[in-house]
Enzyme design. Structure first.
Site, mmCIF file in Angstrom:
data_model
loop_
_atom_site.group_PDB
_atom_site.id
_atom_site.type_symbol
_atom_site.label_atom_id
_atom_site.label_comp_id
_atom_site.label_asym_id
_atom_site.label_seq_id
_atom_site.Cartn_x
_atom_site.Cartn_y
_atom_site.Cartn_z
ATOM 1 N N TYR A 8 31.724 37.444 39.322
ATOM 2 C CA TYR A 8 33.091 36.973 39.096
ATOM 3 C C TYR A 8 33.773 37.787 37.997
ATOM 4 O O TYR A 8 34.895 38.278 38.165
ATOM 5 C CB TYR A 8 33.054 35.498 38.708
ATOM 6 C CG TYR A 8 34.404 34.846 38.533
ATOM 7 C CD1 TYR A 8 35.189 34.497 39.621
ATOM 8 C CD2 TYR A 8 34.883 34.551 37.256
ATOM 9 C CE1 TYR A 8 36.416 33.879 39.454
ATOM 10 C CE2 TYR A 8 36.107 33.929 37.074
ATOM 11 C CZ TYR A 8 36.872 33.592 38.179
ATOM 12 O OH TYR A 8 38.093 32.973 37.999
ATOM 13 N N ASN A 45 46.012 35.179 44.698
ATOM 14 C CA ASN A 45 45.590 34.024 43.920
ATOM 15 C C ASN A 45 44.222 33.496 44.321
ATOM 16 O O ASN A 45 43.491 32.955 43.497
ATOM 17 C CB ASN A 45 46.636 32.906 44.080
ATOM 18 C CG ASN A 45 46.110 31.554 43.662
ATOM 19 O OD1 ASN A 45 45.988 31.265 42.473
ATOM 20 N ND2 ASN A 45 45.778 30.721 44.639
ATOM 21 N N ASP A 89 39.978 33.895 56.614
ATOM 22 C CA ASP A 89 38.917 33.959 55.615
ATOM 23 C C ASP A 89 39.017 35.313 54.923
ATOM 24 O O ASP A 89 38.759 36.357 55.532
ATOM 25 C CB ASP A 89 37.556 33.800 56.295
ATOM 26 C CG ASP A 89 36.401 33.762 55.301
ATOM 27 O OD1 ASP A 89 36.629 34.023 54.092
ATOM 28 O OD2 ASP A 89 35.267 33.485 55.726
#
Length: 242
Positions: free
Chosen positions: A142, A78, A52
């Site tokens: 984000y 990624n 994780d």
């Protein structure tokens, strides 16, 4: 093998990461996926480490395991999450979490791979960024973390250039993946309207992003570093609201 190319891809189990993994395997690379789950496909040169990336201790353990088994030549950060919300619903924890996922885990992994890259005097470090780094509604955490990728990549490019290691960012626009469909329903009128507003008139496919990654990954692309390539159908220069 001295000339063997080994790519570590975070989030190599699905979406863009899985397509890139398959393409690299077809090109002769050895590929290691780092994700919470193993890929749903197999290959004799594909291996997987489950971790994780939101957990720095788990990332450190994964980094040590991979560096102990492989001489990594290519590192592709990624893996990503969006966590969309308006300002009123955003939290500082959102920023902390996505900074760890998108930036902190990349630093931990790269530090483990750098000794072999520097010894070989060759390496490729690639980030999956986002057009949202230029601004997008509901993307407080984000957009901030993806913009941070650009600054970090440019810094790393300067530090690592003398060692034959390039660092670049691929910044996709709307790409048809589970992350995208988690926000905009698949096959919906909203999806169709968004495609119409993109200058090239369509949404992106994972292959569009893979093609860009493969350009930067090429050993011959040694004179390109510190760059951000928008793979967005022109959305980075036009007006588009998600």
């Amino acid at each position: 093998m001295e000339n063997e190319l080994t790519a570590v891809i975070t989030g190599g189990n699905k979406g863009i990461g899985a397509d890139l993994a398959r393409t690299m395997l077809d090109a002769g690379y050895r590929v290691v996926s780092v994700a919470r789950r193993a890929p749903e496909f197999s290959h004799e040169r594909l291996s997987s480490v489950e971790a994780d990336l939101l957990d720095d201790a788990a990332v450190s353990a994964a980094a040590a395991e991979i560096a102990g088994r492989h001489d990594v030549t290519h590192f592709v950060q990624n893996a990503g999450l969006i966590w969309p919300n308006l300002i009123e619903d955003a939290s500082a924890e959102d920023i902390t979490g996505l900074a760890q996922l998108h930036l902190g885990s990349a630093l931990t992994l790269l530090k483990a791979f750098l000794p072999s890259m520097k010894e070989r005097r060759f390496g490729r470090v690639l980030f999956n960024g986002s057009r949202a780094a230029l601004g997008a509604q509901t993307r407080t955490a984000y957009g901030a973390s993806k913009a941070g990728m650009v600054g970090m990549a440019r810094t790393w490019a300067l530090e690592l250039a003398p060692h034959g290691i390039t660092v670049n960012v691929v910044a996709p626009g709307p790409i048809q993946t589970d992350n995208f469909w988690g926000i905009i329903p698949k096959g919906s009128e909203r999806e169709a309207e968004l495609a119409k507003r993109i200058p090239v008139g369509r949404l992106g496919a994972v292959e569009d992003v893979t093609n860009a990654f493969m350009f930067f990954a090429d050993p011959k692309a040694s004179f390109v570093t510190g760059q951000t390539l928008y793979v967005c159908g022109g959305a980075s220069v036009g007006s588009m609201q998600l």
